[in-house]
Design a protein around this motif. Structure first.
Motif, PDB file in Angstrom:
ATOM      1  N   HIS A 128       8.522   7.797   0.423  1.00 35.38           N
ATOM      2  CA  HIS A 128       7.573   7.176  -0.493  1.00 35.38           C
ATOM      3  C   HIS A 128       8.246   6.393  -1.628  1.00 35.38           C
ATOM      4  O   HIS A 128       7.639   5.500  -2.200  1.00 35.38           O
ATOM      5  CB  HIS A 128       6.648   8.242  -1.088  1.00 35.38           C
TER       6      HIS A 128
ATOM      7  N   THR B 214       4.672   9.677 -11.972  1.00 39.36           N
ATOM      8  CA  THR B 214       5.065   9.474 -10.578  1.00 39.36           C
ATOM      9  C   THR B 214       3.865   9.104  -9.708  1.00 39.36           C
ATOM     10  O   THR B 214       3.965   8.209  -8.868  1.00 39.36           O
ATOM     11  CB  THR B 214       5.812  10.694 -10.013  1.00 39.36           C
ATOM     12  N   ALA B 215       2.736   9.767  -9.908  1.00 38.36           N
ATOM     13  CA  ALA B 215       1.534   9.401  -9.140  1.00 38.36           C
ATOM     14  C   ALA B 215       1.093   7.985  -9.484  1.00 38.36           C
ATOM     15  O   ALA B 215       0.644   7.233  -8.613  1.00 38.36           O
ATOM     16  CB  ALA B 215       0.411  10.395  -9.397  1.00 38.36           C
TER      17      ALA B 215
ATOM     18  N   LEU C 158      -4.251  15.687  -6.065  1.00 38.68           N
ATOM     19  CA  LEU C 158      -2.855  15.247  -6.124  1.00 38.68           C
ATOM     20  C   LEU C 158      -2.224  15.286  -4.735  1.00 38.68           C
ATOM     21  O   LEU C 158      -1.438  14.404  -4.374  1.00 38.68           O
ATOM     22  CB  LEU C 158      -2.056  16.104  -7.111  1.00 38.68           C
TER      23      LEU C 158
ATOM     24  N   THR D 230       4.073  14.204 -13.367  1.00 45.35           N
ATOM     25  CA  THR D 230       3.232  13.777 -12.247  1.00 45.35           C
ATOM     26  C   THR D 230       2.285  12.646 -12.611  1.00 45.35           C
ATOM     27  O   THR D 230       1.886  11.873 -11.745  1.00 45.35           O
ATOM     28  CB  THR D 230       2.426  14.955 -11.665  1.00 45.35           C
TER      29      THR D 230
ATOM     30  N   ARG E 248      -0.308   3.655  -7.942  1.00 44.22           N
ATOM     31  CA  ARG E 248      -1.615   3.114  -8.347  1.00 44.22           C
ATOM     32  C   ARG E 248      -1.694   1.637  -8.011  1.00 44.22           C
ATOM     33  O   ARG E 248      -0.895   0.829  -8.474  1.00 44.22           O
ATOM     34  CB  ARG E 248      -1.808   3.334  -9.844  1.00 44.22           C
TER      35      ARG E 248
ATOM     36  N   SER F  15       8.750   3.016  -6.046  1.00 40.67           N
ATOM     37  CA  SER F  15       7.803   3.247  -4.958  1.00 40.67           C
ATOM     38  C   SER F  15       8.002   2.202  -3.857  1.00 40.67           C
ATOM     39  O   SER F  15       8.212   1.022  -4.136  1.00 40.67           O
ATOM     40  CB  SER F  15       6.360   3.238  -5.469  1.00 40.67           C
TER      41      SER F  15
ATOM     42  N   ILE G 128      -2.479  12.171  -2.781  1.00 43.67           N
ATOM     43  CA  ILE G 128      -1.544  11.117  -3.176  1.00 43.67           C
ATOM     44  C   ILE G 128      -0.123  11.468  -2.747  1.00 43.67           C
ATOM     45  O   ILE G 128       0.607  10.633  -2.220  1.00 43.67           O
ATOM     46  CB  ILE G 128      -1.587  10.902  -4.705  1.00 43.67           C
ATOM     47  N   MET G 129       0.258  12.724  -2.989  1.00 41.05           N
ATOM     48  CA  MET G 129       1.603  13.206  -2.682  1.00 41.05           C
ATOM     49  C   MET G 129       1.461  14.469  -1.827  1.00 41.05           C
ATOM     50  O   MET G 129       1.339  15.569  -2.359  1.00 41.05           O
ATOM     51  CB  MET G 129       2.383  13.470  -3.969  1.00 41.05           C
TER      52      MET G 129
ATOM     53  N   CYS H  46       2.823  18.209  -2.360  1.00 38.59           N
ATOM     54  CA  CYS H  46       2.488  19.004  -3.548  1.00 38.59           C
ATOM     55  C   CYS H  46       1.845  20.328  -3.173  1.00 38.59           C
ATOM     56  O   CYS H  46       1.146  20.431  -2.176  1.00 38.59           O
ATOM     57  CB  CYS H  46       1.528  18.224  -4.445  1.00 38.59           C
TER      58      CYS H  46
END
Length: 153
Positions: free
Chosen positions: A68, A130-131, A42, A127, A135, A96, A45-46, A49
């Protein structure tokens, strides 16, 4: 007049990218947990975190979030406290930057205030949603149901 623990935590969230403001409201040994304690995938990606320390950790997180995503709304709903503990529940809507994917997520904050300053804060959100706003392709296959088949998204 002294601020209540709820006042302290809400004040942090009012201006979380202002280092002087945040520094005045948190302890020197402040701990911030953003979304999880430690998840390397994670974090790829972020990057904000995980567990971090100091006033800078909140500022960095909220600054990175606004790099972001466009923050379209961030609404506090229910807030309550018990002694030095504070809980906040709300929702936000982000878009995003790279993909223009819109996401609305509930969020929760659990914080502890000691001697008028926040000593720890944990921020949670959806998450998965949000993640997923980042994508850009491919499939995800999950198999959660012991009696069912895998699901591909």
């Amino acid at each position: 007049m002294d601020q209540t623990p709820i006042d302290v935590v809400l004040a942090i969230l009012q201006s979380p990218r202002d280092l002087a403001h945040v520094r005045a409201l948190v302890t020197d040994d402040f701990t911030y947990v953003s979304l999880n304690y430690d998840n390397p995938d994670l974090k790829r990606i972020m990057p904000w975190c995980g567990t971090s320390h100091g006033a800078e950790s909140i500022v960095r997180t909220f600054t990175d979030v606004s790099r972001h995503w466009d923050v379209l709304s961030f609404d506090t709903g229910t807030v309550f406290g018990s002694g030095d503990n504070v809980a906040i529940f709300g929702r936000f809507t982000y878009r995003s930057i790279v993909l223009s994917t819109l996401v609305t997520s509930p969020f929760s904050v659990f914080a502890t205030v000691r001697d008028g300053k926040c000593s720890a804060m944990q921020f949670m959100e959806d998450t998965f949603a949000t993640a997923a706003s980042f994508r850009s392709g491919g499939h995800w296959t999950f198999h959660s149901d012991p009696e069912g088949s895998p699901v591909t998204i």
